[in-house]
Design a protein around this motif. Structure first.
Motif, PDB file in Angstrom:
ATOM      1  N   LYS A   1      89.193 100.651  45.371  1.00 14.18           N
ATOM      2  CA  LYS A   1      90.520 101.248  45.535  1.00 14.18           C
ATOM      3  C   LYS A   1      90.422 102.764  45.664  1.00 14.18           C
ATOM      4  O   LYS A   1      91.289 103.403  46.255  1.00 14.18           O
ATOM      5  CB  LYS A   1      91.430 100.899  44.353  1.00 14.18           C
TER       6      LYS A   1
ATOM      7  N   TYR B   1      92.404 101.453  51.313  1.00 14.42           N
ATOM      8  CA  TYR B   1      93.176 101.173  50.107  1.00 14.42           C
ATOM      9  C   TYR B   1      94.045 102.372  49.702  1.00 14.42           C
ATOM     10  O   TYR B   1      94.569 102.410  48.590  1.00 14.42           O
ATOM     11  CB  TYR B   1      92.252 100.803  48.943  1.00 14.42           C
TER      12      TYR B   1
ATOM     13  N   PRO C   1      91.682  94.486  44.289  1.00 16.68           N
ATOM     14  CA  PRO C   1      93.022  93.931  44.063  1.00 16.68           C
ATOM     15  C   PRO C   1      93.282  92.685  44.907  1.00 16.68           C
ATOM     16  O   PRO C   1      92.677  92.493  45.966  1.00 16.68           O
ATOM     17  CB  PRO C   1      93.955  95.075  44.471  1.00 16.68           C
TER      18      PRO C   1
ATOM     19  N   LEU D   1      98.467  96.552  44.274  1.00 16.33           N
ATOM     20  CA  LEU D   1      97.770  97.512  43.430  1.00 16.33           C
ATOM     21  C   LEU D   1      98.212  97.444  41.977  1.00 16.33           C
ATOM     22  O   LEU D   1      97.616  98.082  41.116  1.00 16.33           O
ATOM     23  CB  LEU D   1      97.989  98.935  43.976  1.00 16.33           C
TER      24      LEU D   1
END
Length: 213
Positions: free
Chosen positions: A8, A14, A75, A183
């Motif tokens: 992430k 992301y 995620p 997220l």
């Protein structure tokens, strides 16, 4: 032991900002995937998908860590589509949604690693739908994405703007499946604070026109 990788933070795909649409190139990535259909709030198939994906994803992580490469399990992501995409915007009808729920797997892991992780997960606890899970590469290419903050059911207006205003204004058309990246965990985060990346693969309008010449 090297630091644990958090995709992430390390991968551009992301990253998104609320209130901002951007066009980007999304590279190929491999995923654990399970297909299904129906309202994710009421579908047994949806819950079974998550109860199968996560144990396998963690077995993959542990196997990778044992090889010296640790990472945070990425995620949850989902591909969403329907015969009439208006059921996501103007006529929001979850019962008509089809979906593929996914967890990304690092590029250094292989199909053999997946097979071993699936077997190990099954040995520890009976998975609800092991026959439905697969290990597959997804290449989306050029995409438009933004960040939505708030309840999932409030996405319709942002998607309508993306689909009917921003994408045509860029000389693009939608192609592929609507993609969401979650997220935040809805079990732990208040609905108004949930953060979801909304992504739509696109292609130039000219590309479609050229195919007819």
């Amino acid at each position: 032991m090297p630091d644990k990788i958090d995709f992430k933070k390390s991968l551009d795909e992301y990253r998104s900002k609320a209130g901002e649409f951007r066009v980007l190139q999304v590279p190929a990535a491999q995923y654990l995937m399970i297909d299904g259909a129906g309202d994710p709030n009421t579908s047994d198939a949806y819950q079974q998908a998550l109860q199968t994906l996560y144990p396998v994803a963690y077995k993959l992580k542990f196997a990778s860590k044992a090889q010296g490469r640790d990472y945070v399990v990425p995620p949850l992501e989902g591909l969403w589509w329907a015969e009439d995409m208006a059921v996501f915007t103007e006529r929001r009808d979850k019962s008509k949604w089809s979906w593929t729920m996914m967890l990304m797997a690092p590029a250094w892991l292989t199909g053999a690693d997946f097979a071993q992780a699936l077997e190990a997960a099954q040995e520890k606890k009976q998975l609800p739908c092991p026959e439905r899970i697969r290990f597959e590469t997804l290449l989306e290419g050029q995409c438009v994405q933004t960040l939505h903050i708030g309840p999932y059911d409030d996405e319709a207006g942002i998607l309508a703007t993306m689909h009917h205003e921003f994408i045509p204004a860029q000389g693009l058309r939608m192609t592929g499946k609507h993609h969401e990246i979650y997220l935040g965990d809805p079990r732990k985060v208040a609905p108004e604070k949930l953060r979801t990346i909304l992504r739509q693969p696109v292609e130039p309008l000219q590309q479609k026109e050229d195919t007819w010449n």
